[in-house]
Design an enzyme around this catalytic site. Sequence first.
Site, PDB file in Angstrom:
ATOM      1  N   ASP A  48       0.840  -1.201   0.000  1.00  0.00           N
ATOM      2  CA  ASP A  48       0.000   0.000   0.000  1.00  0.00           C
ATOM      3  C   ASP A  48       0.877   1.253   0.000  1.00  0.00           C
ATOM      4  OD1 ASP A  48       0.898  -0.080   2.603  1.00  0.00           O
ATOM      5  OD2 ASP A  48      -1.077   0.221   3.522  1.00  0.00           O
ATOM      6  N   SER A  49       2.206   1.060   0.069  1.00  0.00           N
ATOM      7  CA  SER A  49       3.137   2.180  -0.131  1.00  0.00           C
ATOM      8  C   SER A  49       2.939   2.773  -1.528  1.00  0.00           C
ATOM      9  CB  SER A  49       4.587   1.723   0.062  1.00  0.00           C
ATOM     10  OG  SER A  49       4.849   0.526  -0.654  1.00  0.00           O
ATOM     11  N   LYS A 117      -1.529  -9.310   2.865  1.00  0.00           N
ATOM     12  CA  LYS A 117      -0.858  -8.840   4.078  1.00  0.00           C
ATOM     13  C   LYS A 117      -1.768  -7.857   4.806  1.00  0.00           C
ATOM     14  CE  LYS A 117       2.728  -5.813   4.115  1.00  0.00           C
ATOM     15  NZ  LYS A 117       2.215  -4.717   4.955  1.00  0.00           N
ATOM     16  N   GLU A 119      -1.965  -5.314   8.467  1.00  0.00           N
ATOM     17  CA  GLU A 119      -1.131  -4.699   9.504  1.00  0.00           C
ATOM     18  C   GLU A 119      -1.722  -4.899  10.891  1.00  0.00           C
ATOM     19  OE1 GLU A 119      -0.239  -0.578   8.778  1.00  0.00           O
ATOM     20  OE2 GLU A 119       0.632  -1.015   6.812  1.00  0.00           O
ATOM     21  N   GLU A 186       8.626  -4.127  11.174  1.00  0.00           N
ATOM     22  CA  GLU A 186       9.055  -2.830  10.623  1.00  0.00           C
ATOM     23  C   GLU A 186       9.527  -1.876  11.721  1.00  0.00           C
ATOM     24  OE1 GLU A 186       6.449  -1.063   7.717  1.00  0.00           O
ATOM     25  OE2 GLU A 186       7.652   0.775   7.614  1.00  0.00           O
TER      26      GLU A 186
HETATM   27  O1  KIV Z   1       3.435  -1.152   1.743  1.00  0.00           O
HETATM   28  C1  KIV Z   1       4.611  -1.497   1.895  1.00  0.00           C
HETATM   29  O2  KIV Z   1       5.486  -1.186   1.100  1.00  0.00           O
HETATM   30  C2  KIV Z   1       4.929  -2.302   3.073  1.00  0.00           C
HETATM   31  C3  KIV Z   1       6.367  -2.646   3.303  1.00  0.00           C
HETATM   32  C4  KIV Z   1       7.062  -1.480   3.864  1.00  0.00           C
HETATM   33  C5  KIV Z   1       6.506  -3.842   4.162  1.00  0.00           C
HETATM   34  O3  KIV Z   1       4.064  -2.650   3.814  1.00  0.00           O
END
Ligand code: KIV
Length: 292
Positions: A48-49, A117, A119, A186
């Site tokens: 989600d980055s 994934k 969080e 992280e």
């Molecule tokens: O969204 C992302 O890039 C992440 C990584 C930093 C693990 O969750």
Amino acid sequence: MAHSEKLTIPDITELGRGGKRLAMVTAYDASSARLADAAGVDIILVGDSAAMTILGHESTLPVSMDEMLMLTRAVTRVVRRALVVADMPFGAYQPGEDEALRNAIRFVKDAGAAAVKLEGAGRTLTRVSAILDAGIPVMGHAGMTPQSASLAGGYKTRGRTAADARRIYDEARALERAGCFAVVLEAIPARVAAHITHALKVPTIGIGAGGACDGQVLVWHDLLGITTGHVPRFVKRYADLNQTILDALKAYIADVRSSAFPDESHAYTMPEEELARFEAQLASGERPTRRM
Ligand code: KIV
């Protein structure tokens, strides 16, 4: 396991805990995913980055399910070997188990992801269980969790007090108990990540969590030097693509302005007699005839 074959969850477990460090990187489009796969990364995270790296937002929060699905499809279309994990965006699982399951299914069914994934722990654990019950593998994410960063005062290192370190340790263990096949750690002290890695049977994948983790993950743009502005301490830049791309674009602009580009090697030709016929038509004012 043949290395050209698609990696499975058991392959990842075996590689991670078998001492071969897992290499994971984010990718959000077909060309970067193709390169990551060809280079041999084990896991590609459609993170989600993307909200920040691709869509220009200030945080990860605004990216939508539809946007994440589009990016995930671009990645899964071209990846042959790496395990593709789709990051569930903010709002896709927080409302409840049903919503979490519905959205996880979309990632697998509509976008071809191998896993999702999520969080955090706490309430996230019931969402993890609901998704796993449907047979969808889940990667956990503990420590600094950007989707809830404002609650803890921003994108800061976590686990620097004994109490906070213990909280993260317990959360990582709870994610493993819930059935996660791997846990991202992280921005936590390396010694805390080492204790968690020791305590877990599933692989830990660190980002700013030191060298004891079973694998590492970096954001594509950070790793390749495309990010502008603040770069976190934990990032190692393996290239300066910003400069490379800027230099290339400036050279292109200069070539266009000076007419150095395109030259004959970039142009198409036609048979001389066809050209002569065409020019004769133009000169006589005749309408061109359509030829098959
Ligand atoms: O969204 C992302 O890039 C992440 C990584 C930093 C693990 O969750």
